[in-house]
Scaffold this active site. Structure first.
Site, PDB file in Angstrom:
ATOM      1  N   LYS A 111       0.716  -1.216   0.095  1.00 42.27           N
ATOM      2  CA  LYS A 111       0.022  -0.010   0.107  1.00 42.27           C
ATOM      3  C   LYS A 111       0.919   1.335   0.112  1.00 42.27           C
ATOM      4  CE  LYS A 111      -4.250  -1.824   0.089  1.00 42.27           C
ATOM      5  NZ  LYS A 111      -4.987  -1.983   1.100  1.00 42.27           N
ATOM      6  N   LYS A 194      -7.356 -12.748 -13.637  1.00 42.29           N
ATOM      7  CA  LYS A 194      -8.610 -13.268 -13.105  1.00 42.29           C
ATOM      8  C   LYS A 194      -9.531 -11.932 -13.268  1.00 42.29           C
ATOM      9  CE  LYS A 194      -8.018 -12.787  -8.290  1.00 42.29           C
ATOM     10  NZ  LYS A 194      -8.120 -13.428  -6.889  1.00 42.29           N
ATOM     11  N   LYS A 197      -9.491  -8.175 -11.580  1.00 41.42           N
ATOM     12  CA  LYS A 197      -8.160  -7.549 -11.548  1.00 41.42           C
ATOM     13  C   LYS A 197      -7.733  -6.261 -12.247  1.00 41.42           C
ATOM     14  CE  LYS A 197      -4.967  -9.778  -9.074  1.00 41.42           C
ATOM     15  NZ  LYS A 197      -5.624  -9.959  -7.763  1.00 41.42           N
TER      16      LYS A 197
END
Ligand code: TRP
Length: 328
Positions: A111, A194, A197
């Site tokens: 992050k 997937k 995403k």
């Protein structure tokens, strides 16, 4: 009966990947466990300090959970910010966990890389809030994806640390519950990875028939095989994988044979796929629309969920206070 807690951040609408990856398993789990499924709206402030319509986003997920078959009579569904008791446990855990331990969590480091201009304390203590979410109900099992393992490690550490510091055996260490064998990975429509995403590769449970068709028809393909029985490139494999999830085996075999004999026409295949996705989504979509229109029922379910969650939370907090030495 064992207790299960799972949270989801209200960052958007649920897509087919969410359904086959988790929500379908939640529906099964509600019969076997004491389940609490909550919407982590406070967590979303770590990345979106000024969320737009946060209440509405949370209610959308609530609506979609219900439409998918989570039954408010069997499971407790609630919105995190409706249960302020979690903040007290969050505070205690923050007193017991060291700065260095939080800084080492890999999801935190990620992050920091993603939002270097907003490395707020909430981001650092995301794992202690998540631990509080789980241990507030003294849950033993937490259905999460592999990406949540660092946070789960911290939740176990919070439980251990609390027990050690106060010399009690109060919290059990929660275990991750991977339903990965049963969970089906739904591929995205943009050729790789997937569903969910990246932007624009997902089919949402709320998408109408025309939207589904448009998205599927735009899915990445190629010029088609020229040699019989050639391996399938990823975007093509993805279409077949998707078809395996929503279509009948006969349909899948039909297009697989066409592929292997170099007679496939992707336009036809996509048309079929869009149709079958729509057949799957239509009943869920109808329930979403019904529930959306029935704000009274939604209000009642949200209120009832919050009440039940608070009841469970108060018991934990009262014992925690007693253990630390505060009057409860
Ligand atoms: N961190 C989880 C996620 O991304 C969401 C979450 C918050 C959660 N609190 C939780 C999951 C408690 C399970 C249990 O996606």
């Amino acid at each position: 009966m064992e207790t299960v807690v799972s949270g989801i951040r209200p960052t958007g609408y649920l897509h087919l990947g969410n359904y086959f990856g988790a929500v379908r398993s939640f529906v099964k789990m509600q019969d076997a466990y004491n389940c609490l499924f909550f919407i982590a709206d406070w967590h979303s402030l770590t990345t979106h300090p000024r969320p737009e319509q946060i209440r509405q986003s949370a209610r959308n997920i609530l609506t979609e959970y219900l439409a998918c078959g989570i039954d408010p009579e069997k499971a407790t569904i609630y919105i995190q910010s409706d249960v302020p008791e979690v903040l007290e446990l969050y505070l205690y855990f923050n007193m017991n966990i060291y700065l260095g331990e939080l800084e080492r969590v890999t999801t935190f480091k990620e992050k920091v890389r993603k939002q270097p201009d907003n490395v707020n304390a909430g981001l650092l203590t995301y794992p202690t809030l998540m631990a509080a979410d789980i241990l507030l109900h003294r849950a033993q099992k937490v259905p999460v994806g592999k990406d949540q393992e660092p946070n789960m490690e911290m939740a176990r550490r919070c439980a251990r640390r609390f027990n050690n510091i106060y010399g009690v055996d109060f919290f059990t260490e929660p275990e991750s519950y991977h339903f990965s064998e049963k969970a089906v990975k739904v591929p995205g429509l943009d050729g790789s990875g997937k569903m969910g995403k990246s932007e624009g590769n997902a089919i949402y449970l709320k998408d109408d028939e025309a939207t589904i068709r448009k998205k599927v028809m735009k899915a990445v393909t190629d010029a088609g095989p020229t040699v019989p029985d050639s391996p399938k490139p990823e975007p093509i494999q993805n279409l077949f994988d998707m078809m395996q999830i929503v279509s009948t085996p006969d349909t899948w075999n039909h297009f697989n044979d066409l592929y292997n004999t170099c007679n496939i026409r992707y336009g036809d295949m996509k048309k079929q796929l869009a149709q079958d996705i729509n057949i799957f989504c239509a009943p869920i979509r109808e329930r979403i629309l019904e529930l959306q229109a029935d704000t009274q029922t939604l209000d009642r379910i949200a209120r009832q969920g919050a009440e039940r969650a608070r009841e469970s939370a108060r018991q934990t907090i009262s014992e925690v206070r007693r253990i630390i030495g505060f009057r409860s």
